[in-house]
Write an enzyme that holds these catalytic residues in place. Structure first.
Site, PDB file in Angstrom:
ATOM      1  N   ARG A 171     104.294 -31.782  -4.959  1.00 42.32           N
ATOM      2  CA  ARG A 171     103.055 -31.452  -5.692  1.00 42.32           C
ATOM      3  C   ARG A 171     103.332 -31.171  -7.168  1.00 42.32           C
ATOM      4  O   ARG A 171     102.689 -30.345  -7.789  1.00 42.32           O
ATOM      5  CB  ARG A 171     102.378 -30.238  -5.044  1.00 42.32           C
ATOM      6  CG  ARG A 171     101.909 -30.508  -3.629  1.00 42.32           C
ATOM      7  CD  ARG A 171     100.993 -29.435  -3.115  1.00 42.32           C
ATOM      8  NE  ARG A 171     101.483 -28.088  -3.396  1.00 42.32           N
ATOM      9  CZ  ARG A 171     100.880 -26.981  -3.001  1.00 42.32           C
ATOM     10  NH1 ARG A 171      99.765 -27.068  -2.314  1.00 42.32           N
ATOM     11  NH2 ARG A 171     101.366 -25.792  -3.292  1.00 42.32           N
ATOM     12  N   ARG A 175      99.969 -33.725 -16.046  1.00 42.54           N
ATOM     13  CA  ARG A 175      98.645 -33.725 -16.689  1.00 42.54           C
ATOM     14  C   ARG A 175      98.647 -34.648 -17.896  1.00 42.54           C
ATOM     15  O   ARG A 175      99.589 -34.619 -18.693  1.00 42.54           O
ATOM     16  CB  ARG A 175      98.298 -32.322 -17.183  1.00 42.54           C
ATOM     17  CG  ARG A 175      98.142 -31.298 -16.103  1.00 42.54           C
ATOM     18  CD  ARG A 175      97.711 -29.985 -16.738  1.00 42.54           C
ATOM     19  NE  ARG A 175      97.770 -28.923 -15.744  1.00 42.54           N
ATOM     20  CZ  ARG A 175      98.103 -27.683 -16.007  1.00 42.54           C
ATOM     21  NH1 ARG A 175      98.409 -27.326 -17.249  1.00 42.54           N
ATOM     22  NH2 ARG A 175      98.112 -26.770 -15.068  1.00 42.54           N
ATOM     23  N   ARG A 248     117.641 -18.592  -0.693  1.00 41.98           N
ATOM     24  CA  ARG A 248     118.362 -18.515  -1.956  1.00 41.98           C
ATOM     25  C   ARG A 248     118.142 -17.104  -2.493  1.00 41.98           C
ATOM     26  O   ARG A 248     117.061 -16.526  -2.328  1.00 41.98           O
ATOM     27  CB  ARG A 248     117.831 -19.536  -2.964  1.00 41.98           C
ATOM     28  CG  ARG A 248     118.307 -20.928  -2.707  1.00 41.98           C
ATOM     29  CD  ARG A 248     119.803 -21.090  -2.855  1.00 41.98           C
ATOM     30  NE  ARG A 248     120.215 -21.231  -4.251  1.00 41.98           N
ATOM     31  CZ  ARG A 248     121.465 -21.168  -4.664  1.00 41.98           C
ATOM     32  NH1 ARG A 248     122.442 -20.928  -3.803  1.00 41.98           N
ATOM     33  NH2 ARG A 248     121.764 -21.317  -5.949  1.00 41.98           N
ATOM     34  N   ARG A 279     116.663 -19.120 -16.325  1.00 44.08           N
ATOM     35  CA  ARG A 279     115.649 -18.788 -17.318  1.00 44.08           C
ATOM     36  C   ARG A 279     115.935 -17.437 -17.945  1.00 44.08           C
ATOM     37  O   ARG A 279     116.680 -16.622 -17.387  1.00 44.08           O
ATOM     38  CB  ARG A 279     114.247 -18.811 -16.711  1.00 44.08           C
ATOM     39  CG  ARG A 279     114.022 -17.892 -15.524  1.00 44.08           C
ATOM     40  CD  ARG A 279     112.611 -18.089 -14.977  1.00 44.08           C
ATOM     41  NE  ARG A 279     112.347 -17.260 -13.810  1.00 44.08           N
ATOM     42  CZ  ARG A 279     111.169 -17.152 -13.226  1.00 44.08           C
ATOM     43  NH1 ARG A 279     110.129 -17.796 -13.703  1.00 44.08           N
ATOM     44  NH2 ARG A 279     111.000 -16.391 -12.170  1.00 44.08           N
ATOM     45  N   GLU A 299     118.086 -14.739 -15.547  1.00 45.58           N
ATOM     46  CA  GLU A 299     117.930 -14.875 -14.090  1.00 45.58           C
ATOM     47  C   GLU A 299     118.905 -15.937 -13.583  1.00 45.58           C
ATOM     48  O   GLU A 299     118.857 -17.095 -14.008  1.00 45.58           O
ATOM     49  CB  GLU A 299     116.487 -15.282 -13.776  1.00 45.58           C
ATOM     50  CG  GLU A 299     116.156 -15.323 -12.309  1.00 45.58           C
ATOM     51  CD  GLU A 299     114.678 -15.600 -12.072  1.00 45.58           C
ATOM     52  OE1 GLU A 299     114.381 -16.580 -11.377  1.00 45.58           O
ATOM     53  OE2 GLU A 299     113.826 -14.846 -12.594  1.00 45.58           O
ATOM     54  N   TYR A 347     107.265 -19.023   1.363  1.00 46.86           N
ATOM     55  CA  TYR A 347     107.216 -18.633  -0.041  1.00 46.86           C
ATOM     56  C   TYR A 347     105.755 -18.405  -0.411  1.00 46.86           C
ATOM     57  O   TYR A 347     105.003 -19.346  -0.626  1.00 46.86           O
ATOM     58  CB  TYR A 347     107.850 -19.679  -0.966  1.00 46.86           C
ATOM     59  CG  TYR A 347     107.805 -19.199  -2.394  1.00 46.86           C
ATOM     60  CD1 TYR A 347     108.668 -18.195  -2.811  1.00 46.86           C
ATOM     61  CD2 TYR A 347     106.859 -19.667  -3.289  1.00 46.86           C
ATOM     62  CE1 TYR A 347     108.612 -17.695  -4.097  1.00 46.86           C
ATOM     63  CE2 TYR A 347     106.795 -19.170  -4.581  1.00 46.86           C
ATOM     64  CZ  TYR A 347     107.670 -18.193  -4.975  1.00 46.86           C
ATOM     65  OH  TYR A 347     107.601 -17.684  -6.243  1.00 46.86           O
ATOM     66  N   ASP A 349     102.745 -16.794  -2.852  1.00 43.62           N
ATOM     67  CA  ASP A 349     102.349 -16.181  -4.114  1.00 43.62           C
ATOM     68  C   ASP A 349     101.674 -14.846  -3.794  1.00 43.62           C
ATOM     69  O   ASP A 349     101.258 -14.600  -2.649  1.00 43.62           O
ATOM     70  CB  ASP A 349     101.381 -17.095  -4.872  1.00 43.62           C
ATOM     71  CG  ASP A 349     102.097 -18.278  -5.513  1.00 43.62           C
ATOM     72  OD1 ASP A 349     103.263 -18.116  -5.912  1.00 43.62           O
ATOM     73  OD2 ASP A 349     101.494 -19.366  -5.600  1.00 43.62           O
TER      74      ASP A 349
END
Length: 368
Positions: A171, A175, A248, A279, A299, A347, A349
């Site tokens: 996914r 754009r 992970r 990041r 991170e 996972y 949100d």
């Protein structure tokens, strides 16, 4: 004292469940093995800056009911997540949009960018992608894959992209507009004062014990409540009898700097393999801070093993088969409610965890 519910884990799922149970005049004890409430959304205040201790968390949802629900507990600012990627010596906008394509190829119109991507898909793509590498190239072409996906993904998962399942990236947002807003959701923001405001309001007047490990005194804890709400690792609950589920993990290095602005953005991804971290987060930008100092967090992805924090479930076929066995056990375990990211091996949100907790509450109190 005998409680109606012992809630193992003071993260979002456990906190929402406790709040809703209390609303229905039930007694709850919430325990957590960490030294704080809030799970992975916990914020530590460092000289006036709210540090996302376990990685960047941006609340976003399309569900007005969930948005209205969470706004009972905190006021949200208008932060928009617009991460930047540093790759091959250049900055690129994320998610992939017209800014990214211009930065990569110099294309100026959607038609030009689409032609470029289609040419690369035709030259390098596969009709039936078998792994993440093939899937990504078939979606966005080789240039974007080589520059912005391959090395970052391999760092993140600790495996070659050609060995990762294709669904991880199926996914991928692409754009053909100049739009750097990472999420498509209608509602988005950061709670003013940090996520602790939400957790503190959810758990107000509810008994909470931190630095308390359920498994160190399991028999006792199971004896002091009519029901257990378990938000930890489901395989640990059942003694790893079908083997360990794989995750992970992450490591974080926090650093306070005596400068006002380190990178000009809350999140900058470092895609290239030469950087061991994925990041850098500069926390003050989440709340538009004006402090004279700043705090950054590097991170690092980390191999998971028992005893380390489990962050990202590896939902490949082998792990899914194991989880299905644990799930069947859970469904036949009386007086235990399993919920949240670790107990459901998904996972989630933040808005999905809240939704899941509210569904479980309705089921528990026959309110469907």
């Amino acid at each position: 004292m005998k409680y109606d519910y012992l809630i193992v884990g003071a993260g979002i799922f456990g906190s929402v469940f406790a709040y809703e149970a209390k609303k229905r005049n039930k007694t709850c004890l919430v325990i957590d093995k960490r030294n704080h409430k809030g799970g992975n959304i916990y914020c530590e205040n460092v000289n006036g800056i709210n540090i996302h201790k376990y990685g960047a968390h941006i609340f976003h949802t399309n569900d007005k009911e969930i948005w209205d629900y969470v706004n009972q507990f905190a006021e949200f600012n208008n932060y928009i997540n617009s991460p930047i990627a540093f790759a091959k010596g250049k900055f690129y906008n994320l998610p992939f949009n017209m800014n990214t394509f211009y930065q990569l190829w110099g294309t100026k119109t959607p038609a030009e960018a689409q032609i470029k991507i289609q040419e690369q898909k035709k030259a390098f793509g596969k009709e039936n992608p078998q792994n993440l590498e093939e899937q990504a190239i078939s979606l966005v072409g080789k240039d974007i894959y080589d520059t912005l996906i391959k090395e970052y993904t391999e760092k993140q998962w600790g495996r070659k992209a050609s060995e990762l399942p294709s669904f991880i990236i199926r996914r991928l947002p692409v754009r053909f507009t100049f739009d750097n807003n990472y999420f498509n959701d209608k509602y988005q923001g950061i709670p003013i004062g940090g996520y602790n405001v939400i957790i503190d309001n959810l758990l107000k007047d509810i008994e909470v014990k931190t630095e308390t490990d359920f498994f160190e005194n399991r028999e006792y804890f199971e004896s002091i409540a009519d029901k257990v709400v378990f938000t930890g690792q489901i395989d640990e609950f059942f003694g790893y009898q079908f083997g360990t589920l794989e995750y992970r993990s992450l490591k974080f290095e926090h650093e306070t700097l005596d400068i006002e602005n380190y990178q000009g953005n809350a999140v900058v991804n470092y895609n290239d393999a030469e950087y061991p971290f994925t990041r850098i987060i500069e926390h003050k930008h989440f709340e538009f801070g004006k402090q004279e100092h700043t705090v950054i967090t590097r991170e690092f992805p980390d191999k998971w093993e028992i005893g380390k924090e489990a962050y990202y479930p590896i939902n490949d076929d082998e792990n899914q088969q194991k989880f299905d066995q644990y799930k069947a056990l859970a469904q036949n375990t009386k007086n235990v409610i399993f919920g949240g990211r670790l107990a459901e091996f998904r996972y989630y949100d933040m808005h999905q965890i809240i939704g899941s907790a509210l569904v479980k509450i309705k089921k528990e109190f026959n309110e469907n």
